[in-house]
Scaffold this motif. Sequence first.
Motif, PDB file in Angstrom:
ATOM      1  N   MET A   1       0.841  -0.781  -0.382  1.00  0.00           N
ATOM      2  CA  MET A   1      -0.238  -0.520   0.132  1.00  0.00           C
ATOM      3  C   MET A   1       1.184   1.132  -0.310  1.00  0.00           C
ATOM      4  O   MET A   1       2.339   1.137   0.548  1.00  0.00           O
ATOM      5  CB  MET A   1      -1.000   0.248   1.308  1.00  0.00           C
ATOM      6  CG  MET A   1      -1.778  -0.879   1.161  1.00  0.00           C
ATOM      7  SD  MET A   1      -3.180  -0.929   2.672  1.00  0.00           S
ATOM      8  CE  MET A   1      -3.685   0.319   2.635  1.00  0.00           C
ATOM      9  N   PRO A   2       0.280   2.239  -0.281  1.00  0.00           N
ATOM     10  CA  PRO A   2       0.829   3.610  -1.056  1.00  0.00           C
ATOM     11  C   PRO A   2       1.190   3.791   0.696  1.00  0.00           C
ATOM     12  O   PRO A   2       0.722   4.120   1.567  1.00  0.00           O
ATOM     13  CB  PRO A   2       0.386   4.500  -1.994  1.00  0.00           C
ATOM     14  CG  PRO A   2      -0.728   3.875  -1.048  1.00  0.00           C
ATOM     15  CD  PRO A   2      -0.482   2.409  -1.076  1.00  0.00           C
ATOM     16  N   LYS A  27      -6.861  -2.657  -1.576  1.00  0.00           N
ATOM     17  CA  LYS A  27      -6.638  -2.713  -0.432  1.00  0.00           C
ATOM     18  C   LYS A  27      -6.046  -0.717  -0.163  1.00  0.00           C
ATOM     19  O   LYS A  27      -7.373   0.154   1.078  1.00  0.00           O
ATOM     20  CB  LYS A  27      -5.539  -3.243   0.244  1.00  0.00           C
ATOM     21  CG  LYS A  27      -5.962  -4.757  -0.045  1.00  0.00           C
ATOM     22  CD  LYS A  27      -4.459  -5.378   0.672  1.00  0.00           C
ATOM     23  CE  LYS A  27      -4.442  -5.479   1.846  1.00  0.00           C
ATOM     24  NZ  LYS A  27      -3.435  -6.094   3.063  1.00  0.00           N
ATOM     25  N   SER A  28      -5.416  -0.516  -0.835  1.00  0.00           N
ATOM     26  CA  SER A  28      -5.070   1.890  -1.407  1.00  0.00           C
ATOM     27  C   SER A  28      -6.664   1.900  -1.059  1.00  0.00           C
ATOM     28  O   SER A  28      -7.257   2.811  -0.934  1.00  0.00           O
ATOM     29  CB  SER A  28      -4.675   1.469  -2.262  1.00  0.00           C
ATOM     30  OG  SER A  28      -2.940   0.680  -2.185  1.00  0.00           O
ATOM     31  N   LEU A 107     -10.005  -5.654   6.068  1.00  0.00           N
ATOM     32  CA  LEU A 107      -8.995  -6.053   5.396  1.00  0.00           C
ATOM     33  C   LEU A 107      -7.926  -7.216   6.079  1.00  0.00           C
ATOM     34  O   LEU A 107      -7.384  -7.707   5.023  1.00  0.00           O
ATOM     35  CB  LEU A 107      -7.401  -4.464   5.297  1.00  0.00           C
ATOM     36  CG  LEU A 107      -8.109  -3.465   5.222  1.00  0.00           C
ATOM     37  CD1 LEU A 107      -6.748  -2.417   5.929  1.00  0.00           C
ATOM     38  CD2 LEU A 107      -7.806  -3.909   3.703  1.00  0.00           C
ATOM     39  N   SER A 108      -8.581  -7.194   7.378  1.00  0.00           N
ATOM     40  CA  SER A 108      -8.077  -8.908   7.624  1.00  0.00           C
ATOM     41  C   SER A 108      -8.640 -10.123   6.779  1.00  0.00           C
ATOM     42  O   SER A 108      -8.123 -11.175   6.934  1.00  0.00           O
ATOM     43  CB  SER A 108      -8.103  -8.863   9.133  1.00  0.00           C
ATOM     44  OG  SER A 108      -7.933  -7.865  10.238  1.00  0.00           O
ATOM     45  N   GLN A 109      -9.853  -9.601   6.649  1.00  0.00           N
ATOM     46  CA  GLN A 109     -10.173 -11.010   5.742  1.00  0.00           C
ATOM     47  C   GLN A 109      -9.369 -11.083   3.983  1.00  0.00           C
ATOM     48  O   GLN A 109      -9.127 -12.572   4.135  1.00  0.00           O
ATOM     49  CB  GLN A 109     -11.907 -10.558   5.248  1.00  0.00           C
ATOM     50  CG  GLN A 109     -12.423 -10.882   6.633  1.00  0.00           C
ATOM     51  CD  GLN A 109     -13.685 -11.151   6.469  1.00  0.00           C
ATOM     52  OE1 GLN A 109     -14.769 -10.738   5.080  1.00  0.00           O
ATOM     53  NE2 GLN A 109     -14.836 -10.518   7.255  1.00  0.00           N
ATOM     54  N   MET A 110      -9.154 -10.316   3.840  1.00  0.00           N
ATOM     55  CA  MET A 110      -8.040  -9.937   2.525  1.00  0.00           C
ATOM     56  C   MET A 110      -7.067 -11.064   2.537  1.00  0.00           C
ATOM     57  O   MET A 110      -6.577 -11.474   1.906  1.00  0.00           O
ATOM     58  CB  MET A 110      -7.949  -8.987   1.778  1.00  0.00           C
ATOM     59  CG  MET A 110      -9.362  -8.280   1.376  1.00  0.00           C
ATOM     60  SD  MET A 110      -9.109  -6.683   0.797  1.00  0.00           S
ATOM     61  CE  MET A 110      -8.115  -6.898  -1.047  1.00  0.00           C
TER      62      MET A 110
END
Length: 332
Positions: A1-2, A27-28, A107-110
């Motif tokens: 991620m940036p 995500k970003s 994000l945790s699931q990803m």
Amino acid sequence: MPGTTSLKQVAKDIKELKIQGARKIAKSAVAALVSHAQISKADDKHELYEIMLNAAKELEATRPTEPMMRNALDDALRFTLAWARTHEAKDVSSLKKALLSHQFSFLSQMDDAILKISKYGAAEIPQGANILIHCHSSTTMQILKKAYDEGKNPNVTCLETRPLYQGRLSARELSEYGIATSLCVDSAAGSIINKMDLVLTGADALSAEGDLVNKIGTFTLAQLAKLHSVRFLCAAEIFKYDPLTRFGKAEPIEQRDAKEVWGRGRYRKEEQFLKKYSPLPLPKGIHVLNPAFDRTPAPLISAYITEEGLIPPAQLALIAEKKLKGEINGKI
């Protein structure tokens, strides 16, 4: 991620391919959307939702062929709307806190999905297999690293993936991990396919028909694999499924700038070493075709490697619809 989650900056980075890969883009984008909501000066929950809706549209417009980003942004919007309706007594501040918590869970699931895919994918790689990959996919990278960690010692050939040479990024990453790696020009795929045990790709979009939308050249590679009886596997989270294709909507194919083709002719991240060279001007009268993706029909795909296990293309829509519906309902 940036390093920044500024909406404008993230949108610009996605558009300019400084953020690449469906997972990283999704995500970003979600992080930028939630961050934008946190700093908004909305007076009520309805105004906050409208601000988020407009921000989501701006992010979605950066890459038309990114259903994972669209699904991720839609998920955040659905959560916001549902939370506002079921918590009428709560204020905007409470909604913002809930949105942050939801983002963390999402994000945790990803990340959990990638761990499952790498496990299922590594199980499909034979000992010492010769594997051909295309473009750069963080999902396929994790599968290959998992197989290597399990002692399977795969031999991976990366296609260059012109015009932006993302295959060099894959080759460098795998080589640095210790995996036996070769780099091959795209046009030589037909000459080496009969030496391969497996073709492994990532995905940008999955359709209701079980078709795959991925980096340009994937369709040709799948045809070669079929002709030579080489197994063709695609690794993808179910969140890359585009539910709109169920109703006949075709996944858009992004057309990139001609300068990417008639330009410097090297991978973008290598430009820092070759700054003295200028892009070649495009001669008048030449029209450059530069589609970013192509569509691979379901019959050419052996199976999808997902967080739910291996799924045949014919069953993809059924499982994806149930999965997405369950996740949406479970997050409100």
